[in-house]
Enzyme design. Sequence first.
Site, PDB file in Angstrom:
ATOM      1  N   GLU A 226       0.821  -1.203   0.000  1.00  0.00           N
ATOM      2  CA  GLU A 226       0.000   0.000   0.000  1.00  0.00           C
ATOM      3  C   GLU A 226       0.857   1.257   0.000  1.00  0.00           C
ATOM      4  O   GLU A 226       1.802   1.392   0.768  1.00  0.00           O
ATOM      5  CB  GLU A 226      -1.001   0.029   1.161  1.00  0.00           C
ATOM      6  CG  GLU A 226      -2.035   1.153   1.027  1.00  0.00           C
ATOM      7  CD  GLU A 226      -2.798   1.098  -0.303  1.00  0.00           C
ATOM      8  OE1 GLU A 226      -2.298   1.678  -1.291  1.00  0.00           O
ATOM      9  OE2 GLU A 226      -3.878   0.484  -0.363  1.00  0.00           O
ATOM     10  N   ASP A 302      -7.557  -0.637  -2.876  1.00  0.00           N
ATOM     11  CA  ASP A 302      -8.693   0.292  -2.898  1.00  0.00           C
ATOM     12  C   ASP A 302      -9.565   0.071  -4.122  1.00  0.00           C
ATOM     13  O   ASP A 302     -10.347   0.934  -4.498  1.00  0.00           O
ATOM     14  CB  ASP A 302      -8.193   1.727  -2.853  1.00  0.00           C
ATOM     15  CG  ASP A 302      -7.417   2.114  -4.108  1.00  0.00           C
ATOM     16  OD1 ASP A 302      -7.071   1.213  -4.902  1.00  0.00           O
ATOM     17  OD2 ASP A 302      -7.138   3.314  -4.282  1.00  0.00           O
TER      18      ASP A 302
END
Length: 478
Positions: A226, A302
């Site tokens: 991430e 996401d």
Amino acid sequence: MTLAAGVALGGFVGVLATAIPAQAATQGPCDIYASGGTPCVAAHSTTRALYAAYNGNLYQVRRSSDNTTLNIGVTSAGGYANAAAQDSFCSGTSCVITEIYDQSGHGNNLTDAPAGGAAGGPDALANATAAPTTLNGHEAYGVYIAAGDGYRDDSTSGIATGDNAESEYAVLDGTHYNSGCCFDYGNAETDAHDDGNGTMEAIYFGTEKAWGYGAGNGPWIMADMENGLYSGVNAGYNSNDPTTNYRYTTAMIEGGANQWAILGGNAQSGGLATDYSGARPNVSGYNPMHKQGAIILGIGGDNSKSSAGTFYEGVMTTGYASSATEASVQANIVAAGYGSGGTSTGGSAGELHAVGAGKCLEDPNSTTTSGTQVDINTCSGGANQTWTRNSSNELTATVSGSTFCLDANGKGTTAGTKVIIYACNGQTNQQWTVNSNGTITGVQSGLCLDVTGASTANGALVELWTCNGGSNQQWTLS
């Protein structure tokens, strides 16, 4: 991984049933991990059982003709996928993969990914016939992820969270990739949003260079943690992370307390190379990690979904697997025989499916006029949509008693050359190479058979074009 912006044909088949009997495995990858003290907590495959005793379902398909579903299991305990069942169920229509079952017993099944922090959603589902393959002569299908496709499980059991250790591997098509964000398999956020550094730990495969990259032009195996695709200790270049593009590629990520590793190799032969092993990135948020324990396939954490790739099998464990365990797992993958044997290069006849459009290549209106440009249309099973690959590498259709060859108009060798029907004459502009990455190329030109403008409309014309990895250049015969 967050980024706002942004193939596989195992021969020329519709994946027909073979006469080769299935043989149960004496040991699967997850048996090996368990023996090493790092048991699987997620095990996904559309091609084979990952435990010697597994006799359940591998995945589910849904056909477009009536929206009914069918679970595809194995032909025997520890064996291969029952591809013949899928072929029968999907005959005359198109199918998508709706669910990929977890073989570990934890119930971590992958389904259509919902909308997330990135634009768009829910995601599209993979075409169920777009990635045919063989394992020791047994036909099977992989999961062909086009941009916009994606799978997820946000409510998992047993998956590592926080800074707890885990290991992950995936067998991928090393020739099907792009630079979009992000073709991942592994640990992600449970809310489908970017929750900050260290909230993911997934295998990434592709050529995205915004955060990190390796040697050569890619693709590279990296870790999506991430807000960073890491090829080494920090963002940026790692010369020890090589371009890895084997037709069948083994990709592994291991992660523990301030320790992680990248391993990769040829899923058809040989052992593993360690592309990185060392400390976590020297950036706030990665030590300790903040893993949340969702599972993603083909997308970022996401729900970034501009990526492409093909997945055959993969697992997630609890605990940091030893090098001996990972070596044994690699040997098991090699022994599974991806791409070997079977009839996947056979000269059978059937409909030639344009993967990206879900339509069939046809001789328009069953014309018998040589020089007519071919197009795609809703699959009907008619003679004008039935193509045969013969020993001369011709693709022929027989309409109203006349046989025609697929032909590069005027022996053209430039992008945009029309593909037509023409009386067979034995020349090289009527010869076609069926490639393992799902493309069909003209022997004379080297260009790809291409649906013009990536159109999905009935009547969209077919031409030759520079090969670019697009789904409008992917074909299967069934």
